[in-house]
Write a protein that holds these residues in place. Structure first.
Motif, PDB file in Angstrom:
ATOM      1  N   VAL A 174      32.574  21.654  60.516  1.00  0.00           N
ATOM      2  CA  VAL A 174      32.330  20.843  61.695  1.00  0.00           C
ATOM      3  C   VAL A 174      33.730  19.982  61.429  1.00  0.00           C
ATOM      4  O   VAL A 174      34.307  19.893  59.555  1.00  0.00           O
ATOM      5  N   HIS A 175      35.326  20.819  61.366  1.00  0.00           N
ATOM      6  CA  HIS A 175      36.481  20.756  61.069  1.00  0.00           C
ATOM      7  C   HIS A 175      37.590  19.893  61.159  1.00  0.00           C
ATOM      8  O   HIS A 175      36.864  18.915  62.497  1.00  0.00           O
ATOM      9  N   LEU A 176      39.021  20.767  61.115  1.00  0.00           N
ATOM     10  CA  LEU A 176      39.891  18.925  62.482  1.00  0.00           C
ATOM     11  C   LEU A 176      41.042  20.048  62.960  1.00  0.00           C
ATOM     12  O   LEU A 176      41.120  21.373  62.540  1.00  0.00           O
ATOM     13  N   HIS A 177      40.925  19.590  64.201  1.00  0.00           N
ATOM     14  CA  HIS A 177      42.184  20.348  64.887  1.00  0.00           C
ATOM     15  C   HIS A 177      43.179  19.303  65.308  1.00  0.00           C
ATOM     16  O   HIS A 177      43.268  18.228  65.742  1.00  0.00           O
ATOM     17  N   LEU A 178      44.489  19.458  64.974  1.00  0.00           N
ATOM     18  CA  LEU A 178      45.863  18.858  65.486  1.00  0.00           C
ATOM     19  C   LEU A 178      46.231  19.628  65.999  1.00  0.00           C
ATOM     20  O   LEU A 178      46.494  20.274  66.158  1.00  0.00           O
ATOM     21  N   ASP A 179      47.147  18.132  67.142  1.00  0.00           N
ATOM     22  CA  ASP A 179      47.796  18.670  68.128  1.00  0.00           C
ATOM     23  C   ASP A 179      48.937  17.289  67.848  1.00  0.00           C
ATOM     24  O   ASP A 179      49.221  17.339  67.355  1.00  0.00           O
ATOM     25  N   THR A 180      50.045  18.932  68.008  1.00  0.00           N
ATOM     26  CA  THR A 180      51.151  18.376  67.863  1.00  0.00           C
ATOM     27  C   THR A 180      51.970  17.162  69.161  1.00  0.00           C
ATOM     28  O   THR A 180      52.702  16.453  68.460  1.00  0.00           O
ATOM     29  N   TYR A 181      51.753  17.347  70.248  1.00  0.00           N
ATOM     30  CA  TYR A 181      51.791  16.164  71.206  1.00  0.00           C
ATOM     31  C   TYR A 181      51.001  14.986  70.568  1.00  0.00           C
ATOM     32  O   TYR A 181      52.291  14.249  70.190  1.00  0.00           O
ATOM     33  N   HIS A 182      50.256  14.871  70.225  1.00  0.00           N
ATOM     34  CA  HIS A 182      49.456  13.735  69.644  1.00  0.00           C
ATOM     35  C   HIS A 182      50.462  13.299  67.872  1.00  0.00           C
ATOM     36  O   HIS A 182      50.163  12.128  67.859  1.00  0.00           O
ATOM     37  N   MET A 190      56.018  15.282  60.197  1.00  0.00           N
ATOM     38  CA  MET A 190      54.960  16.932  60.959  1.00  0.00           C
ATOM     39  C   MET A 190      54.198  17.835  59.750  1.00  0.00           C
ATOM     40  O   MET A 190      53.635  18.669  59.786  1.00  0.00           O
ATOM     41  N   LEU A 191      54.614  16.810  58.398  1.00  0.00           N
ATOM     42  CA  LEU A 191      54.951  18.482  57.515  1.00  0.00           C
ATOM     43  C   LEU A 191      52.924  17.085  56.679  1.00  0.00           C
ATOM     44  O   LEU A 191      52.357  18.485  56.003  1.00  0.00           O
ATOM     45  N   GLU A 192      53.182  16.432  56.057  1.00  0.00           N
ATOM     46  CA  GLU A 192      52.132  15.910  55.381  1.00  0.00           C
ATOM     47  C   GLU A 192      50.647  16.487  55.819  1.00  0.00           C
ATOM     48  O   GLU A 192      49.952  16.420  54.918  1.00  0.00           O
ATOM     49  N   PRO A 193      50.957  16.148  57.455  1.00  0.00           N
ATOM     50  CA  PRO A 193      49.148  15.726  58.256  1.00  0.00           C
ATOM     51  C   PRO A 193      48.752  17.209  57.798  1.00  0.00           C
ATOM     52  O   PRO A 193      47.652  17.179  57.828  1.00  0.00           O
ATOM     53  N   VAL A 194      49.954  18.387  58.352  1.00  0.00           N
ATOM     54  CA  VAL A 194      48.730  19.553  57.684  1.00  0.00           C
ATOM     55  C   VAL A 194      48.508  20.410  56.502  1.00  0.00           C
ATOM     56  O   VAL A 194      47.320  20.510  55.866  1.00  0.00           O
ATOM     57  N   LEU A 195      49.401  19.507  55.374  1.00  0.00           N
ATOM     58  CA  LEU A 195      49.312  19.572  53.856  1.00  0.00           C
ATOM     59  C   LEU A 195      47.675  18.882  53.859  1.00  0.00           C
ATOM     60  O   LEU A 195      47.225  19.095  52.222  1.00  0.00           O
ATOM     61  N   ASP A 196      47.838  17.337  54.643  1.00  0.00           N
ATOM     62  CA  ASP A 196      46.822  16.424  53.718  1.00  0.00           C
ATOM     63  C   ASP A 196      45.636  16.899  54.156  1.00  0.00           C
ATOM     64  O   ASP A 196      44.013  17.542  53.818  1.00  0.00           O
ATOM     65  N   ALA A 197      45.100  18.081  55.896  1.00  0.00           N
ATOM     66  CA  ALA A 197      44.192  18.586  56.424  1.00  0.00           C
ATOM     67  C   ALA A 197      43.848  19.332  55.238  1.00  0.00           C
ATOM     68  O   ALA A 197      42.234  19.868  55.419  1.00  0.00           O
ATOM     69  N   GLY A 198      44.176  20.363  54.499  1.00  0.00           N
ATOM     70  CA  GLY A 198      44.717  21.213  54.210  1.00  0.00           C
ATOM     71  C   GLY A 198      43.584  22.412  54.326  1.00  0.00           C
ATOM     72  O   GLY A 198      43.322  22.997  55.582  1.00  0.00           O
ATOM     73  N   GLU A 199      42.474  22.072  53.946  1.00  0.00           N
ATOM     74  CA  GLU A 199      41.548  24.072  54.160  1.00  0.00           C
ATOM     75  C   GLU A 199      40.320  23.434  55.354  1.00  0.00           C
ATOM     76  O   GLU A 199      39.689  23.869  56.144  1.00  0.00           O
ATOM     77  N   ARG A 200      40.659  21.909  55.499  1.00  0.00           N
ATOM     78  CA  ARG A 200      39.822  21.502  56.801  1.00  0.00           C
ATOM     79  C   ARG A 200      40.526  21.526  58.389  1.00  0.00           C
ATOM     80  O   ARG A 200      39.412  21.214  58.901  1.00  0.00           O
ATOM     81  N   LEU A 201      41.449  22.110  58.073  1.00  0.00           N
ATOM     82  CA  LEU A 201      42.714  22.635  59.596  1.00  0.00           C
ATOM     83  C   LEU A 201      41.833  23.578  59.705  1.00  0.00           C
ATOM     84  O   LEU A 201      42.269  24.779  59.357  1.00  0.00           O
ATOM     85  N   LYS A 202      40.940  24.198  61.140  1.00  0.00           N
ATOM     86  CA  LYS A 202      40.881  25.173  61.672  1.00  0.00           C
ATOM     87  C   LYS A 202      41.070  25.532  62.685  1.00  0.00           C
ATOM     88  O   LYS A 202      40.949  26.537  63.701  1.00  0.00           O
ATOM     89  N   TYR A 203      42.080  24.570  63.739  1.00  0.00           N
ATOM     90  CA  TYR A 203      42.510  24.520  64.853  1.00  0.00           C
ATOM     91  C   TYR A 203      43.963  23.734  65.326  1.00  0.00           C
ATOM     92  O   TYR A 203      43.650  22.713  64.959  1.00  0.00           O
ATOM     93  N   ARG A 226      56.443  24.601  58.807  1.00  0.00           N
ATOM     94  CA  ARG A 226      56.043  25.075  57.922  1.00  0.00           C
ATOM     95  C   ARG A 226      55.502  24.798  56.910  1.00  0.00           C
ATOM     96  O   ARG A 226      54.913  25.004  55.961  1.00  0.00           O
ATOM     97  N   GLY A 227      54.629  24.043  57.387  1.00  0.00           N
ATOM     98  CA  GLY A 227      53.703  23.117  57.159  1.00  0.00           C
ATOM     99  C   GLY A 227      52.243  24.100  57.328  1.00  0.00           C
ATOM    100  O   GLY A 227      51.524  24.047  56.182  1.00  0.00           O
ATOM    101  N   LEU A 228      52.228  24.582  57.796  1.00  0.00           N
ATOM    102  CA  LEU A 228      51.313  26.026  58.468  1.00  0.00           C
ATOM    103  C   LEU A 228      51.366  26.854  57.347  1.00  0.00           C
ATOM    104  O   LEU A 228      50.473  27.444  57.023  1.00  0.00           O
ATOM    105  N   SER A 229      52.447  27.626  57.161  1.00  0.00           N
ATOM    106  CA  SER A 229      52.702  28.385  56.324  1.00  0.00           C
ATOM    107  C   SER A 229      52.360  28.089  54.516  1.00  0.00           C
ATOM    108  O   SER A 229      52.224  29.050  54.291  1.00  0.00           O
ATOM    109  N   ARG A 230      53.226  27.063  54.092  1.00  0.00           N
ATOM    110  CA  ARG A 230      52.801  26.402  52.722  1.00  0.00           C
ATOM    111  C   ARG A 230      51.215  26.440  53.186  1.00  0.00           C
ATOM    112  O   ARG A 230      50.345  26.904  51.678  1.00  0.00           O
ATOM    113  N   LEU A 231      50.464  26.355  54.390  1.00  0.00           N
ATOM    114  CA  LEU A 231      49.030  26.275  53.964  1.00  0.00           C
ATOM    115  C   LEU A 231      48.604  26.815  53.928  1.00  0.00           C
ATOM    116  O   LEU A 231      46.874  27.534  53.438  1.00  0.00           O
TER     117      LEU A 231
END
Length: 289
Positions: A174-182, A190-203, A226-231
């Motif tokens: 069970v992982h995380l799904h981030l949505d740029t609208y929300h 918009m960068l830090e949450p992606v990096l915080d989610a890390g390997e638990r970001l799957k969608y 950029r966050g997606l790329s760094r991750l």
């Protein structure tokens, strides 16, 4: 990485004709996959969906948002169990169709709550999701919980809040799904949450601040990509947008579509496909700097 589009960009009905419309629109716009909304999992023939997808060379993910009658976070055990049964059926449909991902607001009702989630409600949702995570894992399906804004859930509204809830669930499927609208509503950037989610970001959902054409609102897509790329993110990236020119009046009201920012599904989708791929290519070139 697969680039996809939400089915509601093309149709508001998902009988056989509607499913074909969504799949054909997905293929026409150049996307890799369709996100099929399972508004009524009991009414979807997964095997039929799989055959149509195969005919068009399109992959599939699925999503849904629970209503109050199926609220997994309800303190009423009967309501929570009804939600769990609905999600069990959704997992079965995705498996029958050959999909590998179920996401969305699958941990509470997608609605405005008038009080914070209670410890008992969170515990009920977490326990159910642990069981559902196991069922999905056995079917080869990943579950991801969409982090949405305060007007659509009271369980988690930020990536960090989502990570805390994943700890309560305690299941590795069970992982995380981030949505740029929300994210544009709730996060500090918009960068830090992606990096915080890390390997638990799957969608990932890509949506503009006003749900219209990408690049015409206030979302900082540059930082997000950029966050997606760094991750090193390699999961689905799916465009989501709504218009009452396509979906029904009742669904428009549920989604809060009080004004239409587009009326041409094909033009909107083709533009979004180019925008996302251009953003991804742009961040790839940072390695050359």
């Amino acid at each position: 990485m697969q680039i996809g589009v939400h089915g509601l960009v093309f149709t508001g009905t998902f009988d056989e004709a509607g499913i074909r419309t969504a799949i054909e629109g997905t293929q026409r716009a150049g996307f890799d996959l369709l996100e099929l909304p399972l508004m009524d999992p009991y009414a979807i023939d997964g095997a039929l969906v799989g055959r149509i997808l195969g005919d068009h060379g399109v992959a599939m993910t699925s999503s849904l948002g629970l209503d109050a009658a199926h609220d997994l976070s309800s303190e009423d055990a009967a309501v929570s169990r009804k939600g769990e049964a609905l999600l069990e059926r959704a997992i079965d449909v995705v498996a029958e169709a050959g999909g590998a991902h179920l996401c969305g607001v699958i941990y509470s009702a997608m609605q405005k709550y008038t009080a914070p989630a209670t410890p008992a409600g969170r515990a009920a949702s977490a326990a159910a999701l642990a069981r559902l995570g196991e069922r999905a894992q056995q079917a080869g399906i990943t579950l991801s919980l969409e982090v949405v804004n305060r007007y659509e859930t009271n369980v988690m509204n930020t990536a960090r809040g989502g990570l805390r809830f994943l700890e309560e669930i305690g299941h590795g499927n069970v992982h995380l799904h981030l949505d740029t609208y929300h994210m544009n509503i709730e996060e500090s950037g918009m960068l830090e949450p992606v990096l915080d989610a890390g390997e638990r970001l799957k969608y990932v959902h890509i949506g503009e601040s006003h749900r219209g054409y990408l690049g015409t609102g206030s979302v900082d897509f540059g930082s997000f990509f950029r966050g997606l790329s760094r991750l090193g993110y390699d999961g689905p990236v799916v465009f989501e947008s709504f218009s009452s020119a396509v979906v029904s009046e009742s669904l428009s009201n549920t989604l809060g579509i009080w004004r239409n920012l587009w009326d041409d599904s094909d033009d909107l989708a083709a533009h979004a496909n180019r925008f996302i791929r251009d953003q991804l290519r742009a961040v790839e070139t940072i390695a050359l700097h």
